[in-house]
Design a protein around this motif. Structure first.
Motif, PDB file in Angstrom:
ATOM      1  N   MET A   1       0.801  -1.188   0.000  1.00  0.00           N
ATOM      2  CA  MET A   1       0.000   0.000   0.000  1.00  0.00           C
ATOM      3  C   MET A   1       0.852   1.264   0.000  1.00  0.00           C
ATOM      4  N   GLY A   3       3.874   1.556  -1.074  1.00  0.00           N
ATOM      5  CA  GLY A   3       4.515   1.614  -2.384  1.00  0.00           C
ATOM      6  C   GLY A   3       3.580   2.112  -3.469  1.00  0.00           C
ATOM      7  N   GLU A   4       2.335   1.667  -3.421  1.00  0.00           N
ATOM      8  CA  GLU A   4       1.341   2.138  -4.399  1.00  0.00           C
ATOM      9  C   GLU A   4       1.129   3.638  -4.287  1.00  0.00           C
ATOM     10  N   GLU A  35       7.901   0.429  -4.522  1.00  0.00           N
ATOM     11  CA  GLU A  35       6.752   0.618  -5.409  1.00  0.00           C
ATOM     12  C   GLU A  35       6.161  -0.709  -5.866  1.00  0.00           C
ATOM     13  N   ARG A  36       6.997  -1.718  -5.963  1.00  0.00           N
ATOM     14  CA  ARG A  36       6.515  -3.032  -6.399  1.00  0.00           C
ATOM     15  C   ARG A  36       6.137  -3.913  -5.215  1.00  0.00           C
ATOM     16  N   ASP A  37       6.085  -3.310  -4.024  1.00  0.00           N
ATOM     17  CA  ASP A  37       5.673  -3.987  -2.798  1.00  0.00           C
ATOM     18  C   ASP A  37       6.628  -5.107  -2.392  1.00  0.00           C
ATOM     19  N   LYS A  40       8.361  -3.942   2.031  1.00  0.00           N
ATOM     20  CA  LYS A  40       7.067  -3.614   2.642  1.00  0.00           C
ATOM     21  C   LYS A  40       7.173  -2.863   3.958  1.00  0.00           C
TER      22      LYS A  40
END
Length: 118
Positions: A1, A3-4, A35-37, A40
Motif C-alpha cells: 500500500m 509503495g502504491e 513501489e513493487r511492494d 514492505k
C-alpha cells in the motif's frame, strides 16, 4: 500500500523513478522495490526522505489519509497501522518529541552501519 501511494504520487508529480530517488537521496533499486511492494516495511527515516519531494506527510504515506481526514484534535489515529499507532503513542507518552525521534532514528542508522562494518 505504501509503495502504491508513492508510485501514484511520483507519477502525479511527473517524476521518473530516478528523479525521485535522487531528490529523496535513496537508492533507485530500493525505491523501485517499495513501489513493487517488495520492500514492505520502510524505515521512518526513508519515509521522511521520500515524503519531502512528494510534498506529503508520513501519515499520508502510511495511511493514505490527509491531515484533514484525521481527527487529530481528538487524538484519532485509528486508521494508522496498529503497530505504528502503538509505537507512536508510546513515544508521545514517554515525552519524546519530533526532534528527539529524528535523532533516535539517526542513532539507530549509525548502530546498523556500525554493526555492518565491524
Amino acid at each position: 500500500m505504501i509503495g502504491e501511494r508513492i508510485k501514484k504520487l511520483r507519477e502525479q508529480k511527473g517524476f521518473s523513478l530516478s528523479e525521485l530517488a535522487e531528490l529523496a537521496h535513496v537508492s533507485k533499486s530500493y525505491l523501485s522495490g517499495m513501489e513493487r511492494d517488495l520492500n514492505k516495511n520502510p524505515s521512518i527515516h526513508l519515509l521522511l526522505k521520500v515524503a519531502k519531494p512528494l510534498d506529503v506527510s508520513i501519515v499520508f504515506l502510511l495511511t493514505g489519509l490527509n491531515q484533514e481526514e484525521l481527527d487529530l484534535d481528538n487524538n484519532d489515529i485509528k486508521n494508522l497501522d496498529p503497530e505504528w499507532k502503538k509505537m507512536i503513542e508510546k513515544a508521545i507518552e514517554d515525552g519524546i518529541n519530533k526532534d528527539d525521534f529524528k535523532e533516535y532514528i539517526s542513532y539507530i542508522k549509525f548502530k546498523i552501519w556500525e554493526k555492518a562494518n565491524n
